[in-house]
Design an enzyme around this catalytic site. Structure first.
Site, PDB file in Angstrom:
ATOM      1  CD1 TRP A  66     -55.272  43.997  29.863  1.00 11.82           C
ATOM      2  CD2 TRP A  66     -57.030  42.711  29.447  1.00 11.82           C
ATOM      3  NE1 TRP A  66     -56.523  44.814  30.153  1.00 11.82           N
ATOM      4  CE2 TRP A  66     -57.557  44.035  29.899  1.00 11.82           C
ATOM      5  CE3 TRP A  66     -57.870  41.832  29.094  1.00 11.82           C
ATOM      6  CZ2 TRP A  66     -59.025  44.427  29.965  1.00 11.82           C
ATOM      7  CZ3 TRP A  66     -59.359  42.118  29.130  1.00 11.82           C
ATOM      8  CH2 TRP A  66     -59.726  43.228  29.462  1.00 11.82           C
ATOM      9  CE  LYS A 120     -46.060  47.119  27.809  1.00  9.68           C
ATOM     10  NZ  LYS A 120     -47.030  46.079  28.875  1.00  9.68           N
ATOM     11  N   PRO A 121     -45.686  42.498  26.411  1.00 12.17           N
ATOM     12  CG  PRO A 121     -45.585  40.350  27.393  1.00 12.17           C
ATOM     13  CD  PRO A 121     -44.639  41.386  26.806  1.00 12.17           C
ATOM     14  N   GLY A 152     -54.251  48.775  22.091  1.00 13.18           N
ATOM     15  CA  GLY A 152     -54.511  49.134  23.542  1.00 13.18           C
ATOM     16  C   GLY A 152     -55.500  50.414  23.628  1.00 13.18           C
ATOM     17  CD  GLU A 197     -57.237  46.892  17.192  1.00 10.02           C
ATOM     18  OE1 GLU A 197     -57.967  47.700  17.530  1.00 10.02           O
ATOM     19  OE2 GLU A 197     -56.996  45.718  17.502  1.00 10.02           O
ATOM     20  CB  CYS A 223     -60.881  46.776  20.375  1.00 11.78           C
ATOM     21  SG  CYS A 223     -59.938  45.478  19.031  1.00 11.78           S
ATOM     22  CD  GLU A 231     -62.935  49.598  23.704  1.00 10.31           C
ATOM     23  OE1 GLU A 231     -62.056  50.496  24.291  1.00 10.31           O
ATOM     24  OE2 GLU A 231     -62.850  49.063  22.689  1.00 10.31           O
TER      25      GLU A 231
HETATM   26  P1  ADP Z   1     -56.273  48.355  28.564  1.00 16.42           P
HETATM   27  O1  ADP Z   1     -57.351  49.188  29.134  1.00 16.42           O
HETATM   28  O2  ADP Z   1     -56.623  47.496  27.465  1.00 16.42           O
HETATM   29  O3  ADP Z   1     -55.449  47.937  29.496  1.00 16.42           O
HETATM   30  P2  ADP Z   1     -53.865  50.039  27.791  1.00 16.42           P
HETATM   31  O4  ADP Z   1     -53.895  50.926  26.692  1.00 16.42           O
HETATM   32  O5  ADP Z   1     -53.972  50.709  29.350  1.00 16.42           O
HETATM   33  O6  ADP Z   1     -55.314  49.380  27.700  1.00 16.42           O
HETATM   34  O7  ADP Z   1     -52.905  48.705  27.851  1.00 16.42           O
HETATM   35  C1  ADP Z   1     -52.512  48.342  26.528  1.00 16.42           C
HETATM   36  C2  ADP Z   1     -51.169  47.957  26.566  1.00 16.42           C
HETATM   37  O8  ADP Z   1     -50.452  49.092  26.798  1.00 16.42           O
HETATM   38  C3  ADP Z   1     -50.536  47.105  27.952  1.00 16.42           C
HETATM   39  O9  ADP Z   1     -49.630  46.428  27.217  1.00 16.42           O
HETATM   40  C4  ADP Z   1     -50.043  48.137  28.981  1.00 16.42           C
HETATM   41  O10 ADP Z   1     -49.409  47.633  29.792  1.00 16.42           O
HETATM   42  C5  ADP Z   1     -49.624  49.173  27.919  1.00 16.42           C
HETATM   43  N1  ADP Z   1     -49.430  50.549  28.391  1.00 16.42           N
HETATM   44  C6  ADP Z   1     -50.182  51.183  29.300  1.00 16.42           C
HETATM   45  N2  ADP Z   1     -49.695  52.384  29.698  1.00 16.42           N
HETATM   46  C7  ADP Z   1     -48.678  52.448  28.733  1.00 16.42           C
HETATM   47  C8  ADP Z   1     -47.752  53.890  28.507  1.00 16.42           C
HETATM   48  N3  ADP Z   1     -47.842  54.892  29.130  1.00 16.42           N
HETATM   49  N4  ADP Z   1     -46.625  53.612  27.921  1.00 16.42           N
HETATM   50  C9  ADP Z   1     -46.478  52.063  27.149  1.00 16.42           C
HETATM   51  N5  ADP Z   1     -47.351  51.217  27.188  1.00 16.42           N
HETATM   52  C10 ADP Z   1     -48.307  51.327  28.146  1.00 16.42           C
END
Ligand code: ADP
Length: 490
Positions: free
Chosen positions: A156, A180-181, A234, A256, A290, A393
């Site tokens: 996000w 998938k945003p 993420g 990343e 990041c 972080e």
């Molecule tokens: P942040 O702390 O920046 O939200 P996340 O790694 O939780 O970091 O989220 C980054 C992306 O990964 C988002 O699009 C989130 O919806 C997605 N995400 C979170 N958990 C999972 C998962 N178990 N499998 C796939 N995508 C995920």
């Protein structure tokens, strides 16, 4: 103002070139983090929708790969033009769902678009190779082919740029994509999808699945062997899970992940330039990047002066709704993000850190703060190396200063991290710059600058910050398979 971007608000799934509801007709709310206002109800993709999108992508793949590089380049260029023509509307949409100041949103749209422009050009230069053979009756050729269907999962904090950085090289290489945003910020991604359709990018080449079911959709992407690659931006925690999930069919993966960037200032540095760099590296997007400076290592000889200058610069920050002219620091993405920033500050104070400066949430704003997830810019000195501020972080507008005395000591401190994404160094000593360039364990090093990201450069990390590079000519590598042709002749 709202009318400017309303036409770009899309609230359904983009599958096979059609906007459609979720298979269970469910929606979720997208809320402005500065005001708590509802912006849109967005279709909530299910695993069934993800399977449909994979099938649509599989159908679109051959036609897209068969287009000439020039045709793909031209379509990407048209898409770039449309994004820039809609820069203001996209920026307003971005600020409303993400919270960053409008000026930063405009910059993010231009930054994201620059990857589309860059890879429109790289599409035509996806060169192979001819290698001198070991015998005279052989010809060794290397060609590059698209990896196929790619799944992209994005966060996000840069809802436009993080996606553009994956879409552009994937499409340039001849791949099609499932995106998938993040659930917090799906609208920028959906608007990019509409503009891609408007540009003439064929149905099914870009499919977008907003969802609150991140894990379930991620499992569909990783379990399906028709998806040949995953590109994820993420957290390291989720990245590790996705690596394990991709092991099943040895899917290619680009990651990343998190960072813990050291920002090192030596006693021979231009201190005003270092403060300017620190403000950009720390406070852009309210500290939610990041590559944000996470640990400030300041040489003991200039520690107090740097601390005073940074505190003075921080007093110029204006906290508030990013839509308001003059605001420099928006809200954090959620209440839990603000609570985490507070916990980091409390932890550092308990371990003996000193509070140097903290902005005032109540008075520095132009609007009510009741609904927004605001956290005031905060400066702490004498932060111990074992504080959470130095180890984890932060993802918030909190800067913690740590004192050092020798080059060797600061190299050891900077490298004492599981992460290795970005690092910043301020010094005028050219010999030291070369020594540090060799020894700092990082994917990217800012030397006398706090701003390192651009489309011409390879963005990415080492250690637990990830695999692969985004941007530059290296950025295509992650989306192509190398095929070697051995030809014998007489
Ligand atoms: P942040 O702390 O920046 O939200 P996340 O790694 O939780 O970091 O989220 C980054 C992306 O990964 C988002 O699009 C989130 O919806 C997605 N995400 C979170 N958990 C999972 C998962 N178990 N499998 C796939 N995508 C995920």
């Amino acid at each position: 103002m709202v009318a400017i971007y309303k036409s770009l608000i899309k609230s359904q799934l983009l599958i096979g070139g059609n906007w459609c509801a979720s298979s269970q007709s469910e929606t979720f709310s997208v809320v402005n983090p500065a005001t708590g206002e509802l912006i849109a109800q967005v279709a909530d993709a299910t695993p069934i929708d993800a399977e449909r999108a994979i099938n649509a992508a599989v159908c679109a793949q051959p036609g897209w790969a068969e287009k000439t590089a020039n045709e793909r380049s031209w379509l990407l260029r048209r898409w770039f033009d449309l994004v820039m023509q809609n820069q203001e509307a996209l920026a307003l949409l971005l600020t409303s769902e993400q919270g960053k100041p409008l000026a930063e949103s405009r910059a993010e749209i231009a930054y994201g678009a620059s990857y589309i422009e860059w890879f429109a050009e790289e599409a035509k230069r996806n060169y192979g190779d001819v290698i001198p053979p070991l015998t005279n009756n052989q010809r060794i050729q290397v060609i590059k082919q698209p990896v196929g269907v790619v799944a992209a999962i994005t966060p996000w904090n840069f809802p436009c740029a993080m996606l553009a950085r994956k879409l552009a090289p994937a499409l340039a290489a001849g791949c099609v994509i499932l995106a998938k945003p993040a659930a917090e910020t799906p609208l920028s991604a959906l608007a990019l999808g509409q503009l891609a359709l408007d540009a003439g990018i064929p149905a099914g080449v870009i499919n977008i699945l907003p969802t609150t079911r991140a894990q379930a959709i991620g499992e569909v992407f990783t379990a399906n062997s028709k998806v040949r690659k995953l590109s994820f931006t993420g957290s390291t925690l989720v990245g590790k899970k996705l690596i394990a999930q991709c092991a099943g069919d040895v899917k290619r993966i680009t990651l990343e992940l998190g960072g813990n960037a050291p920002f090192i200032v030596f006693d021979d540095a231009d201190l005003d330039a270092a403060v300017t760099g620190a403000m950009v590296a720390k406070f852009r997007n309210a500290g939610q990047t990041c590559v944000c400076a996470n640990r400030f290592y300041i040489h003991q000889a200039i520690y107090e002066v740097f601390c005073e200058k940074l505190a003075a610069a921080m007093q110029m920050l204006v906290l508030g709704n990013g839509m308001v002219e003059g605001v420099t620091t928006g809200p954090l993405i959620s209440r839990s993000a603000a609570n985490k920033a507070q916990a980091f500050v409390d932890d550092a104070l308990q371990r003996g850190a000193r509070l140097v400066y903290q902005g005032d949430v109540q008075t520095s704003a132009t609007e009510s703060f009741a609904q927004g997830h605001f956290f005031p810019p905060t400066l702490l000195a004498e932060v111990p190396q074992d504080a959470r501020l130095a180890r984890e972080e932060i993802f918030g507008p909190v800067a913690g200063l740590i004192r050092f005395s020798t080059e060797e000591q600061v190299i050891q401190l900077a490298n004492a991290s599981d992460y290795g994404l970005a690092c910043y160094v301020y010094t005028r000593d050219v010999n030291r710059i070369h020594r540090l360039s060799d020894r700092l364990q990082t994917g990217m090093l800012g030397i006398n600058t706090g701003l390192i990201s651009n489309a011409a450069a390879p963005f990415g990390g080492i250690k637990q910050s990830g695999w692969g590079r985004e941007g530059s000519h290296y950025g295509m590598d992650d989306y192509v398979n190398i095929k070697y042709l051995c030809e014998a002749f007489s």
